[in-house]
Design an enzyme around this catalytic site. Sequence first.
Site, PDB file in Angstrom:
ATOM      1  N   CYS A 116      41.499  25.320  12.706  1.00  0.00           N
ATOM      2  CA  CYS A 116      40.119  25.777  12.501  1.00  0.00           C
ATOM      3  C   CYS A 116      40.284  27.170  11.942  1.00  0.00           C
ATOM      4  O   CYS A 116      41.091  27.957  12.469  1.00  0.00           O
ATOM      5  CB  CYS A 116      39.354  25.816  13.822  1.00  0.00           C
ATOM      6  SG  CYS A 116      37.783  26.715  13.703  1.00  0.00           S
ATOM      7  N   CYS A 147      37.040  25.678   5.809  1.00  0.00           N
ATOM      8  CA  CYS A 147      36.625  25.141   7.111  1.00  0.00           C
ATOM      9  C   CYS A 147      37.294  23.783   7.275  1.00  0.00           C
ATOM     10  O   CYS A 147      37.110  22.894   6.433  1.00  0.00           O
ATOM     11  CB  CYS A 147      35.105  25.002   7.116  1.00  0.00           C
ATOM     12  SG  CYS A 147      34.457  24.121   8.555  1.00  0.00           S
TER      13      CYS A 147
HETATM   14  N1  DGL Z   1      35.722  27.383  10.897  1.00  0.00           N
HETATM   15  C1  DGL Z   1      35.420  25.998  11.052  1.00  0.00           C
HETATM   16  C2  DGL Z   1      36.670  25.117  10.930  1.00  0.00           C
HETATM   17  O1  DGL Z   1      37.639  25.494  10.332  1.00  0.00           O
HETATM   18  C3  DGL Z   1      34.657  25.537  12.270  1.00  0.00           C
HETATM   19  C4  DGL Z   1      33.625  26.371  12.878  1.00  0.00           C
HETATM   20  C5  DGL Z   1      32.503  25.581  13.468  1.00  0.00           C
HETATM   21  O2  DGL Z   1      32.699  24.753  14.369  1.00  0.00           O
HETATM   22  O3  DGL Z   1      31.406  25.814  12.969  1.00  0.00           O
HETATM   23  O4  DGL Z   1      36.666  24.005  11.422  1.00  0.00           O
END
Ligand code: DGL
Length: 269
Positions: free
Chosen positions: A193, A79
């Site tokens: 993301c 993430c």
């Molecule tokens: N998958 C997460 C990232 O790479 C973000 C998702 C979220 O905002 O919860 O930032």
Amino acid sequence: MNQFAPSEPPLLFFDTGIGGLSVLQESRKLISSAPIIYAADYAGLPYGMKSETELAARVPALLGRLVERFKPRLVTIACNTASTIALDHVRSALNIPVVGTVPALKPASEMTKTGVIGLLGTQATIRQPYVDRLAAEFASTKTILRFGASELVYAAEAKLRGEKVDSRIFSDAIAGLRSQPDGENIDVIVLACTHFPLVQKELAHAVGRPMRFINGAKGIARRIQHLTKDLEWLNSGDEGLLVTTGALKDLDPYRAALARHGLSRFETL
Ligand code: DGL
């Protein structure tokens, strides 16, 4: 409750939802027999709309509980939002290797011909000093246009549930980059993301002209492979386990997609 105990120390992947699958997918290509725990903080989704203070406390606390329970060999924070805010906090709280996911600005800077790079992330990620430092270190001669598109997180989640997603969400995200000065010259878009590579096809369609997309998953997979190169996996045949901070029943619509990613056991944290 009968809790699953992996037959050997697993690799733990962490995200708010299914975004980390884009990282897990690349990692599995290099370390196919490693036992996997995939932790999804659904109770905290979306991180992209949370404050730095909240995430700097939440992420290390959750990972501490997960490490205590599953005793992994290595943690991958799959993430960007959690990594750009809390990576240092997590590293100092845990005594095992922690791999983070940060925007792939270095390869993007090598790829761009026009010198204009688009960076799509969550609202929280794009404002991080961590991103400023990456830009200064690896892309100081390039123009980087940032846009926060948390709606794409929900779009990727909906797609994995097999739902139809309004194409306007993708065109709005692309317009958010292109409408900025010099935006029409973007030739590389960094998907900063982990949810976004799961909707890359839809984003490419919204661009409507040749565009290169890049994300950090392949680099992370190589890093995990390197850090585990001396380990022997017994190829235990364990099915991957998904642990959620949310409700188990909320995972029902995802089960088919999760099974395709080797995740077929489910527990709550
Ligand atoms: N998958 C997460 C990232 O790479 C973000 C998702 C979220 O905002 O919860 O930032």
